[in-house]
Design a protein around this motif. Sequence first.
Motif, PDB file in Angstrom:
ATOM      1  N   GLY A  36      11.777  -2.243 -13.378  1.00  0.00           N
ATOM      2  CA  GLY A  36      13.011  -1.500 -13.602  1.00  0.00           C
ATOM      3  C   GLY A  36      12.841  -0.008 -13.410  1.00  0.00           C
ATOM      4  N   THR A  37      11.753   0.543 -13.948  1.00  0.00           N
ATOM      5  CA  THR A  37      11.521   1.984 -13.843  1.00  0.00           C
ATOM      6  C   THR A  37      11.193   2.397 -12.424  1.00  0.00           C
ATOM      7  OG1 THR A  37      10.696   2.001 -16.113  1.00  0.00           O
ATOM      8  CG2 THR A  37      10.165   3.899 -14.736  1.00  0.00           C
ATOM      9  N   MET A  38      10.346   1.637 -11.758  1.00  0.00           N
ATOM     10  CA  MET A  38       9.885   2.030 -10.442  1.00  0.00           C
ATOM     11  C   MET A  38      10.900   1.759  -9.331  1.00  0.00           C
ATOM     12  SD  MET A  38       7.189   3.659 -10.675  1.00  0.00           S
ATOM     13  CE  MET A  38       5.914   4.014 -11.885  1.00  0.00           C
ATOM     14  N   ARG A  39      12.011   1.149  -9.669  1.00  0.00           N
ATOM     15  CA  ARG A  39      13.078   1.055  -8.669  1.00  0.00           C
ATOM     16  C   ARG A  39      13.543   2.432  -8.203  1.00  0.00           C
ATOM     17  NH1 ARG A  39      17.473  -3.544 -10.579  1.00  0.00           N
ATOM     18  NH2 ARG A  39      16.356  -5.380  -9.774  1.00  0.00           N
ATOM     19  N   ALA A  40      13.344   3.443  -9.038  1.00  0.00           N
ATOM     20  CA  ALA A  40      13.799   4.785  -8.684  1.00  0.00           C
ATOM     21  C   ALA A  40      13.152   5.288  -7.399  1.00  0.00           C
ATOM     22  CB  ALA A  40      13.511   5.749  -9.834  1.00  0.00           C
ATOM     23  N   VAL A  41      11.922   4.837  -7.110  1.00  0.00           N
ATOM     24  CA  VAL A  41      11.273   5.323  -5.891  1.00  0.00           C
ATOM     25  C   VAL A  41      11.984   4.809  -4.635  1.00  0.00           C
ATOM     26  CG1 VAL A  41       9.046   5.463  -7.055  1.00  0.00           C
ATOM     27  CG2 VAL A  41       9.604   3.411  -5.736  1.00  0.00           C
ATOM     28  N   MET A  42      12.752   3.729  -4.783  1.00  0.00           N
ATOM     29  CA  MET A  42      13.464   3.204  -3.621  1.00  0.00           C
ATOM     30  C   MET A  42      14.568   4.155  -3.167  1.00  0.00           C
ATOM     31  SD  MET A  42      11.647   0.665  -3.068  1.00  0.00           S
ATOM     32  CE  MET A  42      12.533   0.083  -1.616  1.00  0.00           C
TER      33      MET A  42
ATOM     34  N   ILE B  60       0.850  -1.196   0.000  1.00  0.00           N
ATOM     35  CA  ILE B  60       0.000   0.000   0.000  1.00  0.00           C
ATOM     36  C   ILE B  60       0.885   1.246   0.000  1.00  0.00           C
ATOM     37  CG2 ILE B  60      -1.628   1.348   1.390  1.00  0.00           C
ATOM     38  CD1 ILE B  60      -2.916  -1.271   2.248  1.00  0.00           C
ATOM     39  N   GLN B  61       1.979   1.214   0.766  1.00  0.00           N
ATOM     40  CA  GLN B  61       2.939   2.321   0.728  1.00  0.00           C
ATOM     41  C   GLN B  61       3.575   2.439  -0.652  1.00  0.00           C
ATOM     42  OE1 GLN B  61       5.621   2.421   4.328  1.00  0.00           O
ATOM     43  NE2 GLN B  61       4.363   0.663   4.922  1.00  0.00           N
ATOM     44  N   LEU B  62       3.906   1.300  -1.263  1.00  0.00           N
ATOM     45  CA  LEU B  62       4.450   1.340  -2.622  1.00  0.00           C
ATOM     46  C   LEU B  62       3.443   1.949  -3.597  1.00  0.00           C
ATOM     47  CD1 LEU B  62       6.243  -2.124  -2.973  1.00  0.00           C
ATOM     48  CD2 LEU B  62       7.323   0.132  -2.890  1.00  0.00           C
ATOM     49  N   ALA B  63       2.161   1.643  -3.399  1.00  0.00           N
ATOM     50  CA  ALA B  63       1.137   2.213  -4.261  1.00  0.00           C
ATOM     51  C   ALA B  63       1.113   3.733  -4.145  1.00  0.00           C
ATOM     52  CB  ALA B  63      -0.233   1.627  -3.907  1.00  0.00           C
ATOM     53  N   LEU B  64       1.294   4.240  -2.928  1.00  0.00           N
ATOM     54  CA  LEU B  64       1.321   5.691  -2.731  1.00  0.00           C
ATOM     55  C   LEU B  64       2.572   6.302  -3.357  1.00  0.00           C
ATOM     56  CD1 LEU B  64       0.088   5.873   0.983  1.00  0.00           C
ATOM     57  CD2 LEU B  64      -1.224   6.399  -1.079  1.00  0.00           C
ATOM     58  N   LEU B  65       3.711   5.621  -3.193  1.00  0.00           N
ATOM     59  CA  LEU B  65       4.967   6.146  -3.725  1.00  0.00           C
ATOM     60  C   LEU B  65       4.973   6.179  -5.250  1.00  0.00           C
ATOM     61  CD1 LEU B  65       7.542   4.400  -1.351  1.00  0.00           C
ATOM     62  CD2 LEU B  65       7.090   6.849  -1.484  1.00  0.00           C
ATOM     63  N   THR B  66       4.330   5.205  -5.862  1.00  0.00           N
ATOM     64  CA  THR B  66       4.363   5.095  -7.326  1.00  0.00           C
ATOM     65  C   THR B  66       3.112   5.652  -7.979  1.00  0.00           C
ATOM     66  OG1 THR B  66       3.416   2.848  -7.215  1.00  0.00           O
ATOM     67  CG2 THR B  66       5.821   3.036  -7.212  1.00  0.00           C
ATOM     68  N   TRP B  67       2.218   6.208  -7.198  1.00  0.00           N
ATOM     69  CA  TRP B  67       0.922   6.644  -7.733  1.00  0.00           C
ATOM     70  C   TRP B  67       1.072   7.764  -8.764  1.00  0.00           C
ATOM     71  CZ3 TRP B  67      -1.871  11.353  -6.449  1.00  0.00           C
ATOM     72  CH2 TRP B  67      -3.130  11.411  -7.045  1.00  0.00           C
ATOM     73  N   ILE B  68       1.823   8.801  -8.416  1.00  0.00           N
ATOM     74  CA  ILE B  68       1.974   9.929  -9.348  1.00  0.00           C
ATOM     75  C   ILE B  68       2.730   9.515 -10.612  1.00  0.00           C
ATOM     76  CG2 ILE B  68       2.999  12.213  -9.650  1.00  0.00           C
ATOM     77  CD1 ILE B  68       2.278  12.843  -6.788  1.00  0.00           C
ATOM     78  N   PRO B  69       3.884   8.817 -10.513  1.00  0.00           N
ATOM     79  CA  PRO B  69       4.531   8.360 -11.757  1.00  0.00           C
ATOM     80  C   PRO B  69       3.629   7.479 -12.618  1.00  0.00           C
ATOM     81  CG  PRO B  69       6.036   8.144  -9.907  1.00  0.00           C
ATOM     82  CD  PRO B  69       4.697   8.491  -9.334  1.00  0.00           C
ATOM     83  N   ALA B  70       2.878   6.580 -11.983  1.00  0.00           N
ATOM     84  CA  ALA B  70       1.989   5.699 -12.749  1.00  0.00           C
ATOM     85  C   ALA B  70       0.839   6.486 -13.363  1.00  0.00           C
ATOM     86  CB  ALA B  70       1.448   4.597 -11.849  1.00  0.00           C
ATOM     87  N   LEU B  71       0.398   7.550 -12.694  1.00  0.00           N
ATOM     88  CA  LEU B  71      -0.686   8.374 -13.227  1.00  0.00           C
ATOM     89  C   LEU B  71      -0.224   9.160 -14.447  1.00  0.00           C
ATOM     90  CD1 LEU B  71      -3.632   9.338 -12.704  1.00  0.00           C
ATOM     91  CD2 LEU B  71      -2.643  11.216 -11.362  1.00  0.00           C
ATOM     92  N   LEU B  72       1.005   9.672 -14.375  1.00  0.00           N
ATOM     93  CA  LEU B  72       1.538  10.465 -15.475  1.00  0.00           C
ATOM     94  C   LEU B  72       1.941   9.599 -16.667  1.00  0.00           C
ATOM     95  CD1 LEU B  72       3.755  12.977 -13.447  1.00  0.00           C
ATOM     96  CD2 LEU B  72       1.469  13.373 -14.393  1.00  0.00           C
ATOM     97  N   SER B  73       2.460   8.405 -16.376  1.00  0.00           N
ATOM     98  CA  SER B  73       2.928   7.522 -17.440  1.00  0.00           C
ATOM     99  C   SER B  73       2.622   6.083 -17.058  1.00  0.00           C
ATOM    100  CB  SER B  73       4.437   7.718 -17.660  1.00  0.00           C
ATOM    101  OG  SER B  73       4.925   6.842 -18.642  1.00  0.00           O
ATOM    102  N   PRO B  74       1.412   5.603 -17.349  1.00  0.00           N
ATOM    103  CA  PRO B  74       1.018   4.251 -16.902  1.00  0.00           C
ATOM    104  C   PRO B  74       1.957   3.145 -17.355  1.00  0.00           C
ATOM    105  CG  PRO B  74      -0.875   5.472 -17.730  1.00  0.00           C
ATOM    106  CD  PRO B  74       0.332   6.289 -18.064  1.00  0.00           C
ATOM    107  N   GLU B  75       2.515   3.280 -18.571  1.00  0.00           N
ATOM    108  CA  GLU B  75       3.391   2.224 -19.069  1.00  0.00           C
ATOM    109  C   GLU B  75       4.710   2.156 -18.312  1.00  0.00           C
ATOM    110  OE1 GLU B  75       4.209   5.986 -21.291  1.00  0.00           O
ATOM    111  OE2 GLU B  75       2.414   4.849 -20.713  1.00  0.00           O
ATOM    112  N   SER B  76       5.009   3.171 -17.496  1.00  0.00           N
ATOM    113  CA  SER B  76       6.257   3.161 -16.724  1.00  0.00           C
ATOM    114  C   SER B  76       6.129   2.349 -15.443  1.00  0.00           C
ATOM    115  CB  SER B  76       6.683   4.593 -16.375  1.00  0.00           C
ATOM    116  OG  SER B  76       5.783   5.169 -15.431  1.00  0.00           O
ATOM    117  N   MET B  77       4.928   1.834 -15.164  1.00  0.00           N
ATOM    118  CA  MET B  77       4.725   1.044 -13.950  1.00  0.00           C
ATOM    119  C   MET B  77       5.295  -0.347 -14.152  1.00  0.00           C
ATOM    120  SD  MET B  77       3.371   1.410 -10.911  1.00  0.00           S
ATOM    121  CE  MET B  77       2.606   0.519  -9.535  1.00  0.00           C
ATOM    122  N   THR B  78       6.630  -0.415 -14.240  1.00  0.00           N
ATOM    123  CA  THR B  78       7.344  -1.680 -14.365  1.00  0.00           C
ATOM    124  C   THR B  78       8.457  -1.707 -13.332  1.00  0.00           C
ATOM    125  OG1 THR B  78       8.833  -0.770 -16.038  1.00  0.00           O
ATOM    126  CG2 THR B  78       6.838  -1.859 -16.829  1.00  0.00           C
TER     127      THR B  78
END
Length: 550
Positions: free
Chosen positions: A122-128, A102-120
Amino acid sequence: MTSTLPAATATKVPAQRQPAHDTAPDRPAAGPPTRLRSSRPDLILCGVLLVAILVVQGWNISAYPTLSDDEGTYLAQAWAVQQGDGLAHYTYWYDHPPLGWIQLALLTWIPALLSPESMTVGTMRAVMLLISAASAVLVYVLARRLSLPRWAAGLAMVLFGLSPLSVVLQREIFLDNLAVMWTLLAFALAASPSRHLWHHFGAGVAAATAVLTKETMLLVLPALFVTAWRHSHRDTRKFALTGAVTACALIGFSYPLFALLKGELLPGSGHVSLWDGITYQLTRPGSGFILDEGTGSYGVLQSWLYYDRVLPLGGLAGALLLLVLWRWSVTARALAGPALAVAVLAALALRPDGYLPAMYVIQALPFLALVLAGGTASVAHAVLRRRRSEAERRAVTRGRYALVTVLALAAGAYVVPRWYDGDRTAVTADANAPYEAASRWMAEEVEHPADTRVLVDDALWLDLVHAGYEPGPGVIWFYKADLDPAVTKTLPRGWRDLEYVVASPTVRRDAVDLPTVKAAIEHSAPVAVFGTGEDRIEIRRIQHATGGTR
């Protein structure tokens, strides 16, 4: 520490003004803790080290290390939360508390909203990097609050953030990294120099959040309460500890209460249960004794030591030194909590037939760094204190500089070359090229992805969802083909209802215990192979598959 003033010149404090015994924790010669926000030297040192840590951890983050199935699972579950599809992309079966993703969902929510295809993955490792930054700063703050001198706090931060073992593991989307951040916040609040009661309540809340993020953080709660006990005021200690324990317990009980309200606390027909999830975690097959060659646990240990021997072995030695010197060293007493955490985690890892996952060491990393830096500070303080009783101030200063020089040269001769090699691999190697190639092939070469059924590991699951495959019945997390009744009922003819298997190393390894997956591999032929050796990824087409059956 005994005063060096002659007895005749010592000023006697009136009895009515003398501080009560044990109203504050013992402090080493470095003096009382300094608030980071009000100390410019601390801010500068912490800021410089933080930049270095983020550069090393962030450079090449999507390409190394190899994508793992666990990362894909947690991110896919976070995606399901964002989509409003429940707590997981398949049936949630209480494998872990859901607060972590659920915390990951909050952290990745804005990037996924702006670019849904980036919700992978490799890309979402940046939030770590956000989690790593917060944890690194908390290590420094905690070190200072535990009365380590500035240089030792910086050393702890460097050990925690720049060890090749840390660089590799903290990049990955693991619940353990989130839980460590909350645990460090709990320790920092418990060791607060102002010792307000709300700090200890806050420590309990942060500890409960850590446990609900990854349940294995239960192991370090005794160390947290030891720290809270040592750093609380004697007159309010019982209230402080009661508040911390109560806050932690009440929030922690929300998880079984959630299961109870859903009717899934106990086993029953037709539903999953929290009891079954706990039973599975406690009874899963062990990986052998960690020191027995050939066991899974021994292999995990060797993988840790492959990246870094300094932090794990040096941290264990530092914890042992502090525990031995507890009665005689002020620094050892101040670091009793972290040393106890290392001891407990090491003892659990040494169980004769326990299960030892590769990410287990993540929860020990900050404590290993703190006790290694604290052990170094304790030795340095002991040497310099003896020098003060034998020489004048100038000699002490020369001795201090000489000691620091010797330690720096020793680190440069042994640690730096090994860390350089490990960190250079992390910032230059491309371990995920086969995954990227396989993802592109499945997106570009399959004509009707929405009508195609394929088994895949979770590291690629979201890639294929974004490529047009139907989540669930179309692109199937390979475990679920055998283990989830909601999925198996959509495969009445087993492997014959599938068209492709993306056989990654994880799929090939675990197919042995999964009949449908094993049969699908056996009745398929590779149409594309990416990579070589054990790390290759095979895209295999099922022979005589009917396809399209829902």
